[in-house]
Scaffold this motif. Structure first.
Motif, PDB file in Angstrom:
ATOM      1  N   VAL A 268      -9.642   9.283  43.216  1.00 15.51           N
ATOM      2  CA  VAL A 268     -10.046   9.911  42.074  1.00 15.51           C
ATOM      3  C   VAL A 268     -11.095  10.729  42.103  1.00 15.51           C
ATOM      4  O   VAL A 268     -11.236  11.847  41.722  1.00 15.51           O
ATOM      5  CB  VAL A 268     -10.250   8.832  41.106  1.00 15.51           C
TER       6      VAL A 268
ATOM      7  N   VAL B 101     -11.222  14.780  41.189  1.00 16.91           N
ATOM      8  CA  VAL B 101     -12.177  15.356  40.137  1.00 16.91           C
ATOM      9  C   VAL B 101     -13.198  16.244  40.681  1.00 16.91           C
ATOM     10  O   VAL B 101     -13.419  17.242  40.118  1.00 16.91           O
ATOM     11  CB  VAL B 101     -12.675  13.992  39.535  1.00 16.91           C
TER      12      VAL B 101
ATOM     13  N   VAL C 288     -11.927  19.878  32.507  1.00 18.63           N
ATOM     14  CA  VAL C 288     -10.982  18.945  33.328  1.00 18.63           C
ATOM     15  C   VAL C 288     -10.483  17.914  32.744  1.00 18.63           C
ATOM     16  O   VAL C 288     -11.071  17.440  31.803  1.00 18.63           O
ATOM     17  CB  VAL C 288     -11.833  18.561  34.580  1.00 18.63           C
TER      18      VAL C 288
ATOM     19  N   VAL D 214      -8.693  14.152  32.979  1.00 20.42           N
ATOM     20  CA  VAL D 214      -8.261  13.036  34.014  1.00 20.42           C
ATOM     21  C   VAL D 214      -7.364  12.023  33.335  1.00 20.42           C
ATOM     22  O   VAL D 214      -7.989  11.453  32.002  1.00 20.42           O
ATOM     23  CB  VAL D 214      -9.634  12.374  34.571  1.00 20.42           C
TER      24      VAL D 214
ATOM     25  N   VAL E 204      -4.791  14.706  37.502  1.00 22.93           N
ATOM     26  CA  VAL E 204      -6.128  15.638  37.252  1.00 22.93           C
ATOM     27  C   VAL E 204      -5.502  17.134  37.046  1.00 22.93           C
ATOM     28  O   VAL E 204      -5.171  17.581  37.781  1.00 22.93           O
ATOM     29  CB  VAL E 204      -7.114  15.629  38.446  1.00 22.93           C
TER      30      VAL E 204
ATOM     31  N   ASP F 242      -7.071  21.040  35.341  1.00 19.74           N
ATOM     32  CA  ASP F 242      -8.215  21.841  35.273  1.00 19.74           C
ATOM     33  C   ASP F 242      -7.922  23.278  35.008  1.00 19.74           C
ATOM     34  O   ASP F 242      -6.800  23.606  35.017  1.00 19.74           O
ATOM     35  CB  ASP F 242      -9.037  21.654  36.908  1.00 19.74           C
TER      36      ASP F 242
END
Length: 549
Positions: free
Chosen positions: A426, A430, A465, A467, A480, A482
């Motif tokens: 993760v 990220v 972003v 998640v 994820v 963005d």
């Protein structure tokens, strides 16, 4: 480097030592062959002489004139001229005709006529023709004895003809020049060939001695096993001629022969390329790879590959980067808290106590609400703490990070990953998303890479972003998204195995480390550009159950 030694034998080059041994062996073989040829010639001469004396003896014994002369009153008068004529014509040294009692009727030396024959006659008296070597009156000779039969087949006399061994030796000696010429020619050719071979070996072995070559081999083996880098040397067919212990350890290669097909997929496809400090990620390691072709003259004779283990360095670098980011976040938060504290104090001094309380608790309420929501949806404390930290980090970079409402991980036991692997998965996804979504005004000049949108069009746009972390009995899914430009399919594939970054002059390992975790658990990762750049990682939950058994 060639070593020196007082012992000339030790210092003698391989070529010179092989020349000496080869020449000695050839001398022994050629001279031995010459001696064998001489002995064979002597044996052949003896055999030919035996056959000749038998033929002459039997011919004289079977002549009717011989039997008639023996029965005459004066055998010598008839037989002596006759036998001497035959002796001279056939090359015999003597022809003796005798009575059964050994009395000679003829002889080359007339003074010995009438004397007794010296030699064996028993077999001839029994009717047999035979040969023998006997030291007679003329010296050692090869002779034959045959019976002379009269009317009715009775034996009335004997005939003996022979050739002295001195004469046989003279015949053998006459063949020695030819044998000597053959031996001399063979010796000359052997010497010339040995010199040519010695010069060629000297060039090929650089004039080194056996001790030098042994020292070089021992040093080479010691270096190959002692160096901290992995080393592989491939031939033009892709087979490894040299694989040291470190290379087998870093690539988890089995014992025995190694080919390109045994290497990780990213290194298989690198065949023929020149690699300089290129990062490759295997199932359990991060490696820095260098590869160069080996050329001899105008042709490529192989490839040399070196490997350096960067796994621990990458882990430490990641931890250091996290600590650095955390320190920067704390510094920012401390500065912001200082401003807020001054504001609260000033409002209290101005007599606005109620407004000061509301101002002080408003931000706390928002933060507490976010913490409560994350802890209720993500039961893994380390992951929740990571996401809270990333929200703060993203804000510092002008990016809004949100954890979607679809996120739900209420039972960490269903997660196939360890806590560290989950943070790696993760956290790197990220980090990559935050970096890609940062407004261009907050980037350093030149950071935009291939495939990015026009910087002018994104200069003032806020980045975002999203998640999503969902865990179920069947799988763990991390999504994820963005606002960044995303990557092409080729760039994404390269980033998974070799390390890649859209920043000019940099190489990122985020996706490569993520791919390392995913492949270790039989998962998958995909990338697409829809409402933004979206990366989806899926880990089967059944892997978790197997890991805990």
């Amino acid at each position: 480097m060639r070593t020196t030694n007082r012992d000339a034998h030790v210092d003698r080059s391989v070529a010179r030592e092989l020349f000496i041994w080869q020449l000695a062996l050839l001398l022994i073989l050629i001279l031995g062959a010459g001696a064998a040829a001489v002995l064979d010639a002597r044996r052949d001469a003896d055999e030919l002489t035996r056959q000749k004396v038998i033929a002459v003896t039997e011919s004289v014994a079977r002549m009717t004139s011989t039997a008639a002369a023996i029965d005459s009153s004066d055998p010598t008068a008839v037989l002596q001229p006759q036998t001497e004529s035959i002796r001279q014509a056939t090359g015999m040294d003597f022809i003796v005709v005798m009575a059964p009692d050994r009395t000679r009727f003829t002889h080359t030396d007339v003074t010995r006529i009438g004397g007794l024959f010296t030699g064996n006659i028993d077999r001839a008296l029994a009717g047999e023709t035979f040969t023998e070597t006997y030291p007679g009156t003329l010296g050692p000779s090869i002779r034959a004895v045959a019976p002379v039969r009269g009317p009715g087949g009775t034996i009335i006399g004997l005939v003996s003809a022979g050739v002295t061994q001195a004469k046989v030796s003279a015949i053998v000696l006459s063949t020695l020049p030819a044998i000597g010429l053959a031996v001399g020619t063979a010796l000359l050719l052997a010497f010339v060939g040995a010199i040519a071979l010695e010069r060629r070996l000297r060039r090929r072995t650089l004039g080194l001695s056996f001790s030098d070559l042994r020292a070089l081999y021992e040093q080479r083996e010691a270096v190959l096993h002692a160096i901290g880098e992995g080393l592989l040397v491939f031939d033009t067919h892709g087979s490894a001629e040299i694989v040291n212990d470190e290379a087998r350890r870093l690539l988890s290669l089995p014992a025995g022969p190694v080919t390109r097909a045994d290497l990780p997929a990213s290194l298989q496809t690198a065949e023929g390329q020149v690699l300089t400090d290129e990062t490759h990620v295997t199932a359990d390691r991060v490696l820095v790879v260098n590869e160069q072709p080996v050329r001899w003259g105008n042709r490529t004779v192989g490839t040399v590959m070196t490997l350096r283990d960067r796994t621990e360095l990458q882990r430490v670098s990641g931890e250091l980067s996290s600590v650095t980011q955390f320190a920067e976040s704390l510094r920012s938060r401390a500065h912001e808290a200082d401003n807020r504290l001054h504001t609260v104090v000033t409002m209290v001094e101005l007599g606005r106590s109620a407004e000061a309380v509301d101002f002080a608790t408003a931000e706390l309420a928002v933060s507490q609400h976010l913490i409560d929501r994350l802890m209720s949806t993500v039961a893994e404390p380390a992951l929740a703490a990571l996401l809270l930290g990333k929200i703060s980090q993203a804000r510092d970079h002008g990016v809004e990070l949100t954890v979607t409402e679809e996120s739900m991980l209420d039972d960490p036991a269903t997660v196939a990953l360890t806590q560290g692997e989950l943070i790696t998965l993760v956290g790197n996804l990220v980090d990559n998303a935050i970096d890609a979504a940062r407004p261009t005004s907050s980037r350093n000049e030149g950071e935009e890479g291939p495939g990015a949108t026009n910087p002018a069009s994104r200069a003032d746009l806020p980045g975002w972003v999203e998640v999503t972390v969902r865990g179920s009995e069947s799988e763990l899914m991390v999504i994820v998204a963005d606002s960044g430009p995303g990557m092409s399919a080729d760039a994404f594939d390269q980033a998974r195995t070799r390390g890649y970054s859209t920043k000019s002059g940099e190489r990122g390992l985020g996706l490569a480390l993520v791919w390392q975790v995913i492949t270790a658990h039989g998962g998958s990762i995909t990338a697409e550009n829809t409402y933004g750049s979206v990366i989806t990682a899926v880990i089967p939950a059944h892997q978790s159950a197997q890991a805990r058994r």
